[in-house]
Motif scaffolding. Structure first.
Motif, PDB file in Angstrom:
ATOM      1  N   ASN A   1      48.494  26.542  18.272  1.00  0.00           N
ATOM      2  CA  ASN A   1      48.071  25.831  19.481  1.00  0.00           C
ATOM      3  C   ASN A   1      49.218  25.717  20.488  1.00  0.00           C
ATOM      4  O   ASN A   1      49.011  25.845  21.704  1.00  0.00           O
ATOM      5  CB  ASN A   1      47.567  24.437  19.108  1.00  0.00           C
ATOM      6  N   HIS A   2      50.430  25.471  19.978  1.00  0.00           N
ATOM      7  CA  HIS A   2      51.583  25.375  20.858  1.00  0.00           C
ATOM      8  C   HIS A   2      51.848  26.700  21.578  1.00  0.00           C
ATOM      9  O   HIS A   2      52.142  26.738  22.777  1.00  0.00           O
ATOM     10  CB  HIS A   2      52.811  24.942  20.055  1.00  0.00           C
ATOM     11  N   ARG A   3      51.712  27.812  20.782  1.00  0.00           N
ATOM     12  CA  ARG A   3      51.938  29.129  21.367  1.00  0.00           C
ATOM     13  C   ARG A   3      50.887  29.436  22.431  1.00  0.00           C
ATOM     14  O   ARG A   3      51.185  29.965  23.509  1.00  0.00           O
ATOM     15  CB  ARG A   3      51.920  30.186  20.268  1.00  0.00           C
ATOM     16  N   LEU A   4      49.662  29.080  22.163  1.00  0.00           N
ATOM     17  CA  LEU A   4      48.598  29.333  23.148  1.00  0.00           C
ATOM     18  C   LEU A   4      48.801  28.496  24.411  1.00  0.00           C
ATOM     19  O   LEU A   4      48.560  28.956  25.534  1.00  0.00           O
ATOM     20  CB  LEU A   4      47.242  29.010  22.522  1.00  0.00           C
ATOM     21  N   ALA A   5      49.268  27.245  24.218  1.00  0.00           N
ATOM     22  CA  ALA A   5      49.512  26.390  25.382  1.00  0.00           C
ATOM     23  C   ALA A   5      50.635  26.950  26.243  1.00  0.00           C
ATOM     24  O   ALA A   5      50.558  26.918  27.489  1.00  0.00           O
ATOM     25  CB  ALA A   5      49.843  24.968  24.919  1.00  0.00           C
ATOM     26  N   MET A   6      51.689  27.463  25.591  1.00  0.00           N
ATOM     27  CA  MET A   6      52.797  28.034  26.347  1.00  0.00           C
ATOM     28  C   MET A   6      52.355  29.284  27.099  1.00  0.00           C
ATOM     29  O   MET A   6      52.755  29.510  28.255  1.00  0.00           O
ATOM     30  CB  MET A   6      53.948  28.348  25.403  1.00  0.00           C
ATOM     31  N   GLN A   7      51.537  30.105  26.467  1.00  0.00           N
ATOM     32  CA  GLN A   7      51.038  31.303  27.140  1.00  0.00           C
ATOM     33  C   GLN A   7      50.173  30.945  28.351  1.00  0.00           C
ATOM     34  O   GLN A   7      50.259  31.563  29.416  1.00  0.00           O
ATOM     35  CB  GLN A   7      50.228  32.143  26.148  1.00  0.00           C
ATOM     36  N   GLU A   8      49.342  29.911  28.152  1.00  0.00           N
ATOM     37  CA  GLU A   8      48.498  29.482  29.268  1.00  0.00           C
ATOM     38  C   GLU A   8      49.341  28.922  30.412  1.00  0.00           C
ATOM     39  O   GLU A   8      49.052  29.178  31.597  1.00  0.00           O
ATOM     40  CB  GLU A   8      47.513  28.425  28.779  1.00  0.00           C
ATOM     41  N   LEU A   9      50.398  28.176  30.062  1.00  0.00           N
ATOM     42  CA  LEU A   9      51.267  27.624  31.088  1.00  0.00           C
ATOM     43  C   LEU A   9      51.984  28.726  31.855  1.00  0.00           C
ATOM     44  O   LEU A   9      52.093  28.680  33.094  1.00  0.00           O
ATOM     45  CB  LEU A   9      52.285  26.670  30.438  1.00  0.00           C
ATOM     46  N   ARG A  10      52.473  29.740  31.106  1.00  0.00           N
ATOM     47  CA  ARG A  10      53.144  30.859  31.795  1.00  0.00           C
ATOM     48  C   ARG A  10      52.163  31.615  32.685  1.00  0.00           C
ATOM     49  O   ARG A  10      52.520  32.079  33.767  1.00  0.00           O
ATOM     50  CB  ARG A  10      53.765  31.786  30.753  1.00  0.00           C
ATOM     51  N   ALA A  11      50.921  31.760  32.212  1.00  0.00           N
ATOM     52  CA  ALA A  11      49.917  32.451  33.024  1.00  0.00           C
ATOM     53  C   ALA A  11      49.629  31.675  34.310  1.00  0.00           C
ATOM     54  O   ALA A  11      49.481  32.260  35.390  1.00  0.00           O
ATOM     55  CB  ALA A  11      48.630  32.639  32.210  1.00  0.00           C
ATOM     56  N   GLN A  12      49.582  30.344  34.186  1.00  0.00           N
ATOM     57  CA  GLN A  12      49.364  29.524  35.384  1.00  0.00           C
ATOM     58  C   GLN A  12      50.536  29.619  36.358  1.00  0.00           C
ATOM     59  O   GLN A  12      50.338  29.706  37.584  1.00  0.00           O
ATOM     60  CB  GLN A  12      49.139  28.069  34.975  1.00  0.00           C
ATOM     61  N   GLU A  13      51.776  29.614  35.827  1.00  0.00           N
ATOM     62  CA  GLU A  13      52.944  29.759  36.682  1.00  0.00           C
ATOM     63  C   GLU A  13      52.955  31.120  37.361  1.00  0.00           C
ATOM     64  O   GLU A  13      53.285  31.226  38.555  1.00  0.00           O
ATOM     65  CB  GLU A  13      54.210  29.570  35.856  1.00  0.00           C
ATOM     66  N   LYS A  14      52.582  32.143  36.610  1.00  0.00           N
ATOM     67  CA  LYS A  14      52.538  33.493  37.186  1.00  0.00           C
ATOM     68  C   LYS A  14      51.481  33.563  38.293  1.00  0.00           C
ATOM     69  O   LYS A  14      51.715  34.149  39.369  1.00  0.00           O
ATOM     70  CB  LYS A  14      52.226  34.505  36.097  1.00  0.00           C
ATOM     71  N   ALA A  15      50.339  32.939  38.056  1.00  0.00           N
ATOM     72  CA  ALA A  15      49.283  32.933  39.079  1.00  0.00           C
ATOM     73  C   ALA A  15      49.718  32.150  40.312  1.00  0.00           C
ATOM     74  O   ALA A  15      49.416  32.536  41.448  1.00  0.00           O
ATOM     75  CB  ALA A  15      48.002  32.342  38.489  1.00  0.00           C
ATOM     76  N   ALA A  16      50.450  31.049  40.076  1.00  0.00           N
ATOM     77  CA  ALA A  16      50.921  30.259  41.203  1.00  0.00           C
ATOM     78  C   ALA A  16      51.941  31.041  42.039  1.00  0.00           C
ATOM     79  O   ALA A  16      51.905  30.994  43.282  1.00  0.00           O
ATOM     80  CB  ALA A  16      51.530  28.950  40.706  1.00  0.00           C
ATOM     81  N   ARG A  17      52.864  31.746  41.331  1.00  0.00           N
ATOM     82  CA  ARG A  17      53.842  32.553  42.078  1.00  0.00           C
ATOM     83  C   ARG A  17      53.149  33.659  42.849  1.00  0.00           C
ATOM     84  O   ARG A  17      53.510  33.967  43.993  1.00  0.00           O
ATOM     85  CB  ARG A  17      54.874  33.128  41.117  1.00  0.00           C
TER      86      ARG A  17
END
Length: 325
Positions: A6-22
């Protein structure tokens, strides 16, 4: 095991959101850059400049230069010919200096002519400027306030009359004014100078527009609810909000009073006993009645300096008041 996943999935989702924001931020910056480029192209085509696209228009520069020369030409002519003697004025080229530089002699003659009667003309001018310009500004303030904030029958008709009176030149009213004041027995009296100077259609229109736009009706109603009288509302609420427009109106009235000529000529002719003779009328008489052109030019230089000093003082105090506000 489940917690680590779950932690790994949350980190991946967070990075995906940051990438989308950039990515979204880059897209926004590209859109802004495209809009700015389009604005610069539009400004370049239309010939106007803005902060992002400083650009000079040759046509506008030429037109403004011609207009500036047109406005400055009378002052240059005035200053050059004020330095001439009577013989040089009639015998030399008008746009160049004469054989002798007589500016100081002409100015001294202005102040020593007939035992310093120029001082009397100056005091007459100041008196009528203070009374006329001050009274015209006060009436414009009160009239503009009433027309802007009170509703009454005939308000639109008053507006039409004001606009029409602005369009009529003062010289067209010279004969009707003379006939009216002659019927009232006021010709050749100080009142025939004071009463016309109290009427300022443009000042009234200016105060009307500023009162309509700059003074909220809700604020006036709140002041009345608090028990303020109409005079208190005018003095304590409205005047502070239109102070800059009052300064402009007063300045225009002062300049108009300094330049008054046709009223002085038709209604008083300077009488009785030079009590209504003002500087502008005296300049005309000196030049075209006495034919002392050099002396008349020197008087005009003195009048120009007086009006210029008033303009500088008005600009200084206006800017100082805006900084304080």
């Amino acid at each position: 095991m489940t917690s680590a996943t779950n932690h790994r999935l949350a980190m991946q989702e967070l990075r995906a959101q940051e990438k989308a924001a950039r990515k979204a931020e880059r897209e926004r910056q590209k859109r802004v850059a495209r809009d700015e480029a389009a604005e610069r192209r539009r400004a370049a085509r239309s010939g106007f400049a803005n902060v992002a696209n400083p650009r000079r228009s040759t046509l506008m520069t030429v037109l403004c230069s011609i207009f500036a020369i047109y406005c400055l030409f009378p002052f240059v002519y005035l200053l050059i010919n004020a330095t001439k003697s009577q013989a040089d004025f009639t015998g030399t080229f008008g746009l160049w200096f004469g054989g002798e530089f007589n500016l100081w002699d002409n100015i001294v003659t202005v102040f020593t002519y007939q035992d310093g009667i120029f001082g009397r003309w100056f005091l007459n001018t100041i008196l009528y400027v203070v009374v006329g310009a001050g009274g015209a500004t006060l009436l414009a303030i009160m009239g503009g306030y009433a027309l802007a904030k009170f509703r009454f029958p005939g308000r639109k008709a008053v507006f039409a009359v004001i606009i029409g009176s602005i369009s009529v030149p003062g010289t067209a009213l010279a004969v009707p004014q003379f006939l009216l004041f002659a019927q009232l027995g006021l010709t050749n009296t100080p009142w025939s100078m004071i009463i016309p100077s109290l009427i300022s259609p443009f000042g009234l229109y200016l105060m009307w527009i500023f009162s309509e736009q700059a003074v909220p009706t809700e604020l006036l109603e709140a002041a009345r609810v608090d028990g303020a009288s109409s005079w208190s509302v005018l003095r304590n609420v409205r005047l502070p909000m239109i102070r800059s427009s009052v300064t402009i109106c007063l300045f225009l009235a002062i300049v108009r009073s300094f330049m008054v000529f046709e009223v002085n000529m038709t209604l008083t002719d300077g009488g009785p006993f030079n009590t209504t003779e003002m500087i502008a009328f005296r300049i005309y008489n000196t030049a075209f009645v006495s034919l002392k052109f050099g002396n008349a030019q020197a008087q005009a230089v003195v009048l120009f300096v007086i009006v210029a000093l008033i303009s500088v003082c008005q600009a200084y105090f206006t800017s100082k008041r805006e900084v304080q506000m």
